[in-house]
Design a protein around this motif. Structure first.
Motif, PDB file in Angstrom:
ATOM      1  N   HIS A   1       8.151   1.280   3.593  1.00 18.45           N
ATOM      2  CA  HIS A   1       8.468   0.220   4.546  1.00 18.45           C
ATOM      3  C   HIS A   1       8.389   0.804   5.957  1.00 18.45           C
ATOM      4  N   THR A   2       7.788   0.063   6.867  1.00 16.77           N
ATOM      5  CA  THR A   2       7.718   0.536   8.246  1.00 16.77           C
ATOM      6  C   THR A   2       9.109   0.819   8.798  1.00 16.77           C
TER       7      THR A   2
ATOM      8  N   SER B   1      -0.632   9.561   7.355  1.00 18.43           N
ATOM      9  CA  SER B   1      -1.962   9.099   6.978  1.00 18.43           C
ATOM     10  C   SER B   1      -2.174   7.691   7.519  1.00 18.43           C
ATOM     11  N   GLY B   2      -3.355   7.416   8.037  1.00 16.00           N
ATOM     12  CA  GLY B   2      -3.649   6.047   8.454  1.00 16.00           C
ATOM     13  C   GLY B   2      -3.605   5.124   7.246  1.00 16.00           C
ATOM     14  N   VAL B   3      -4.341   5.491   6.197  1.00 14.53           N
ATOM     15  CA  VAL B   3      -4.300   4.805   4.908  1.00 14.53           C
ATOM     16  C   VAL B   3      -3.885   5.824   3.870  1.00 14.53           C
ATOM     17  N   GLN B   4      -2.847   5.516   3.125  1.00 13.38           N
ATOM     18  CA  GLN B   4      -2.307   6.436   2.137  1.00 13.38           C
ATOM     19  C   GLN B   4      -3.291   6.567   0.968  1.00 13.38           C
TER      20      GLN B   4
ATOM     21  N   TRP C   1      -2.076   0.795   4.266  1.00 18.46           N
ATOM     22  CA  TRP C   1      -2.445   1.026   5.668  1.00 18.46           C
ATOM     23  C   TRP C   1      -1.175   0.899   6.499  1.00 18.46           C
ATOM     24  N   PHE C   2      -0.776   1.993   7.118  1.00 17.09           N
ATOM     25  CA  PHE C   2       0.462   1.997   7.888  1.00 17.09           C
ATOM     26  C   PHE C   2       0.289   1.273   9.230  1.00 17.09           C
ATOM     27  N   GLU C   3       1.404   0.830   9.777  1.00 14.72           N
ATOM     28  CA  GLU C   3       1.390   0.160  11.084  1.00 14.72           C
ATOM     29  C   GLU C   3       1.288   1.231  12.176  1.00 14.72           C
TER      30      GLU C   3
ATOM     31  N   GLU D   1      -2.170  -4.763   5.369  1.00  9.41           N
ATOM     32  CA  GLU D   1      -1.507  -3.532   4.952  1.00  9.41           C
ATOM     33  C   GLU D   1      -2.366  -2.687   4.026  1.00  9.41           C
ATOM     34  N   ARG D   2      -3.670  -2.960   3.973  1.00 10.81           N
ATOM     35  CA  ARG D   2      -4.531  -2.187   3.085  1.00 10.81           C
ATOM     36  C   ARG D   2      -5.972  -2.234   3.575  1.00 10.81           C
TER      37      ARG D   2
END
Length: 478
Positions: A192-193, A213-216, A222-224, A410-411
């Motif tokens: 969660h952000t 990571s930008g995208v895990q 995909w993180f904010e 988010e992805r």
């Protein structure tokens, strides 16, 4: 914006047919780019020598691990072999295709900058991903007794852990106290952000660098990035990003989001060849900052004097005297390092011409397709994969779970399917036997990544139905 792809495109029963997918492909303005790539044949990648329709293209959904070969990359590399044979070393300056080797990194700079939302001065190609992480941390991780922590995800890619831990140790600190990891809540798969921000707030006063990571890579989350970067700066932290699974996958704006540094590999979504040359970003605000320590190499030196092997200013002068009489002296010279402004000043050795040329071929395709159009198709492909899986795999609903966030915001184009321990490899091997190429992360995860440059909606249809057939065989028909 809608929070799920189904809300965006309103899929229904009529969407579940092969004809529906074929119609989507016929109307897809990006469909022509599929022919730009070499798609392996089923018989060449299957672990089943008797695979049906062996001469047909496989279903390749592994761009999150290794992108397919752009045909024009092969042509461009063959040109480099031609020039090498004809010119030898002179091709560094005299190149019949106007790509002199002495400035080969400049051929991809503008296009790469567009991919990551940067200015050309802020990006360069160099090294490989982990090497660039070390180069950037050498410059941006400057711990003090008060601020020596680095924050990463608990499930960050192992290489990120190794690099960060070694940097902490190199500065004389202990990862047990200086490495802060953020984990999902108990029973959950993604972060969660608000939990990321809470960790930053808790440790911000003692944290030097935040590197996420930008995208895990495992979950595809995909993180904010913009929100996290701004909050990290409010806490007085340097904020950097590993974009290995984000570059070429999701739209990022590194300059506008005021990211301090970032790095990425290019062999996944950027299709640059296995082990291809990596990318690096340093924000423009540091372009002329020569006070920050960095790893230095001749390719980072100012271009005007890079090839001048002259002696520099005297470094020190030693006099040996006796009774005020000079008897000897030694002058030691050094070549003074004057970094190129911006990210190029972080380069070390001359970049591989062949690797950079492979990347050039792919970036040309990206440029022609346009990233906004690719992102729109990516959302549709991944959303349709999710919708169809929910429908077709409904009898196996208890046997799998998609752990990637449902919202397109988010992805990227990856969906991660998890299966019970002990069954995943049976499913994975069954997929490969049927000509579906994806990847697995033990013990329970299979990742499917329909990439918009070369995957089709028909690919998605066949992938889901192949998965259904394999699960029928592994679990029994439900």
């Amino acid at each position: 914006m809608a929070t799920s792809t189904d809300e965006l495109y309103h899929y229904n029963k009529d969407s579940e047919t092969l004809e529906f997918c074929q119609d989507l492909d016929k109307s897809d303005a990006l469909a022509r780019f599929r022919s730009e790539f070499a798609i392996p044949k089923r018989k060449d990648v299957s672990n089943n020598k008797d695979v049906q329709n062996g001469d047909d293209p496989c279903i390749y959904m592994c761009g999150n691990s290794l992108g397919l070969m752009p045909l024009r990359s092969r042509d461009l590399v063959m040109q480099e072999f031609e020039v090498w044979g004809e010119k030898g070393v002179e091709a560094h300056w005299d190149h019949k295709y106007n790509r002199p080797w002495a400035s080969v990194d400049e051929t991809v700079k503008d296009m790469m900058a567009n991919i990551v939302g940067a200015k050309p001065i802020e990006v360069t190609t160099m090294n490989t991903l982990t090497g660039n992480i070390h180069s950037l941390l050498a410059a941006f991780y400057q711990p003090t007794a008060e601020k020596n922590k680095i924050i990463i995800e608990k499930k960050a890619f192992p290489s990120d852990h190794y690099a960060v831990e070694s940097q902490i140790k190199l500065h004389g600190y202990d990862p047990k106290s200086s490495l802060i990891t953020i984990a999902p809540r108990e029973g959950e798969d993604t972060l969660h952000t608000e939990d990321i921000l809470a960790a930053i707030e808790k440790h911000g006063s003692s944290t030097a660098v935040i590197m996420l990571s930008g995208v895990q890579y495992y979950t595809g989350q995909w993180f904010e990035m913009e929100k996290i970067t701004a909050f990290g700066h409010e806490q007085g932290c340097i904020v950097g990003w590993d974009l290995a699974h984000a570059a070429g996958n999701v739209p990022v704006q590194l300059h506008d989001w005021n990211v301090d540094f970032a790095c990425w590999c290019s062999y996944k979504y950027l299709n640059s060849s296995p082990g291809g040359i990596a990318g690096l970003f340093v924000h423009e605000k540091y372009a002329h900052d020569t006070s920050r320590p960095r790893l230095q190499g001749w390719w980072g030196n100012e271009k005007e004097s890079r090839f001048e092997m002259k002696e520099g200013k005297p470094d020190f002068l030693i006099y040996i005297g006796f009774r005020a009489i000079k008897v000897a002296y030694i002058i030691c010279h050094r070549s003074e390092f004057v970094p190129t402004p911006g990210a190029s000043g972080y380069q070390l050795s001359n970049p591989s011409v062949l690797a950079t040329t492979c990347l050039l071929g792919s970036l040309q395709v990206f440029t022609e397709a346009g990233f906004s159009a690719l992102r729109e198709k990516s959302i549709r492909l991944t959303g349709y994969l999710e919708y169809l899986a929910e429908q077709v795999l409904a009898p196996h609903a208890a046997n799998y779970k998609i752990i990637t966030p449902k919202s397109p915001l988010e992805r990227g184009c990856q969906l991660s399917f998890t299966f019970e321990h002990g069954k995943m490899m049976d499913v994975f091997n069954g997929l490969q036997a049927n000509g579906l190429i994806c990847d697995e992360r033990k013990p329970t995860c299979i990742r499917l990544a329909p990439t918009p440059l070369y995957n089709s909606f028909t690919d998605v249809y066949h992938a889901v139905h192949t998965l259904k057939n394999v699960m029928d065989a592994v679990y029994g028909q439900q």
